[in-house]
Design a protein around this motif. Structure first.
Motif, short mmCIF file in Angstrom:
data_model
loop_
_atom_site.label_atom_id
_atom_site.label_comp_id
_atom_site.label_asym_id
_atom_site.label_seq_id
_atom_site.Cartn_x
_atom_site.Cartn_y
_atom_site.Cartn_z
N ALA A 179 0.82 -1.21 0.00
CA ALA A 179 0.00 0.00 0.00
C ALA A 179 0.86 1.26 0.00
N PRO A 180 0.68 2.13 -1.00
CA PRO A 180 1.32 3.43 -0.96
C PRO A 180 0.44 4.40 -0.18
N VAL A 181 1.04 5.16 0.71
CA VAL A 181 0.30 6.13 1.51
C VAL A 181 0.94 7.50 1.31
N LEU A 182 0.16 8.46 0.86
CA LEU A 182 0.62 9.83 0.71
C LEU A 182 -0.03 10.68 1.78
N LEU A 183 0.78 11.54 2.40
CA LEU A 183 0.31 12.36 3.53
C LEU A 183 0.77 13.80 3.34
N ALA A 184 -0.01 14.75 3.83
CA ALA A 184 0.39 16.15 3.74
C ALA A 184 -0.30 16.99 4.81
N ASP A 185 0.46 17.93 5.35
CA ASP A 185 -0.08 19.02 6.16
C ASP A 185 0.20 20.28 5.35
N ALA A 186 -0.81 20.77 4.66
CA ALA A 186 -0.63 21.90 3.76
C ALA A 186 -0.25 23.17 4.52
N GLU A 187 -0.79 23.35 5.71
CA GLU A 187 -0.49 24.56 6.48
C GLU A 187 0.99 24.61 6.86
N ALA A 188 1.55 23.48 7.23
CA ALA A 188 2.96 23.44 7.59
C ALA A 188 3.86 23.27 6.38
N GLY A 189 3.29 22.91 5.24
CA GLY A 189 4.09 22.67 4.05
C GLY A 189 4.96 21.44 4.16
N VAL A 190 4.40 20.37 4.70
CA VAL A 190 5.14 19.12 4.90
C VAL A 190 4.39 17.99 4.19
N ALA A 191 5.12 17.17 3.43
CA ALA A 191 4.52 16.05 2.72
C ALA A 191 5.32 14.78 2.98
#
Length: 262
Positions: free
Chosen positions: A117-129
């Motif tokens: 399983a590929p999992v993509l994650l992001a916190d756009a406010e912090a600019g972290v992926a």
């Protein structure tokens, strides 16, 4: 052929984040690797694999002038290590890790799969992926949690993280043995809900994407999405290690799932 990656709605909605769960379509490889094989560990022509990866980087807006072409991936080993990247590592010295994390704009990061399983994650406010490779071992032993902790170290907050589980082997195709099931249930009896007995063979089938979704929820990530696409069943779109094994093929391609802070 134009690249047409599958996108998760929750990640697509994030400002300053671009992503894609890329299929096997839109590349230059041939034969059993047709056509967007991104696995440098395969026996495919490396020139073709690099061109496929270059196309993906361009599609997601990679800053080639600064970082060079392609997508940053890892030496994956079904472990629980998460690694931050700020620049492209040497191909001869790839970090041994199963989650790659970045807050560097224009640096496309990704992981390779062919049933896991590929999992993509992001916190756009912090600019972290982040991109995580969650096979059953990594998912069971904590790769999701490691990725989230590394994101938090860079300023993300788990209550703001959006995450999506991409194409992987579905439960109907994922027959396992009783020892496999026992390894999960011995850690937590509640994990039994991720197994279903096959009425014909009597053997358990494991719900990998459902298990990964449960680990995300347990880690405090509430904005999640499961694309529910089976790599084994959709041959025209995805490579599959288990399908290769059942057919006795000599090798197999790998698809890539990638994300970038734009």
């Amino acid at each position: 052929m134009t690249l047409k990656p599958v996108e998760a709605k929750n990640l697509h909605a994030l400002a300053g984040i671009k992503h894609g769960f890329f299929t096997r379509q839109g590349g230059v490889s041939t034969g059993i690797y047709e056509s967007l094989n991104c696995g440098l560990g395969s026996n495919d022509d490396q020139t073709l694999v690099l061109e496929n990866r270059r196309r993906i980087g361009l599609h997601l807006g990679r800053d080639e002038a600064t970082f060079g072409p392609g997508v940053i991936t890892l030496y994956q080993e079904h472990g629980t290590t998460a690694f931050e990247v700020t620049e492209a590592p040497s191909r001869d010295a790839l970090p041994h890790a199963d989650a790659v994390v970045s807050k560097t704009p224009g640096l496309v990061i990704g992981i390779l799969t062919a049933d896991c399983a590929p999992v993509l994650l992001a916190d756009a406010e912090a600019g972290v992926a982040a991109a995580a490779h969650a096979g059953w071992r990594g998912a069971l032993h904590g790769i999701i949690e490691s990725a989230i902790r590394e994101m938090e170290r860079l300023g993300a907050r788990r209550e703001r993280i959006s995450a999506a589980v991409g194409p992987c082997i579905g439960q109907a195709a994922y027959e396992v043995g009783p020892d496999f099931e026992a390894a999960f249930v011995s850690r937590d009896p509640a994990y039994a809900r991720h197994f279903k007995q096959n009425s014909k063979s009597g053997r358990p089938h494991f719900d990998l994407p459902g298990f990964v979704m449960s680990r995300l929820a347990a880690a405090g990530v509430s904005n999640t999405e499961n694309l529910a696409l089976c790599t084994y069943e959709n041959e025209s779109l995805f490579f599959s290690y288990r399908r290769k094994t059942h057919r006795g093929d000599t090798d197999y391609g790998r698809q890539i799932s990638a994300i970038v802070v734009a």
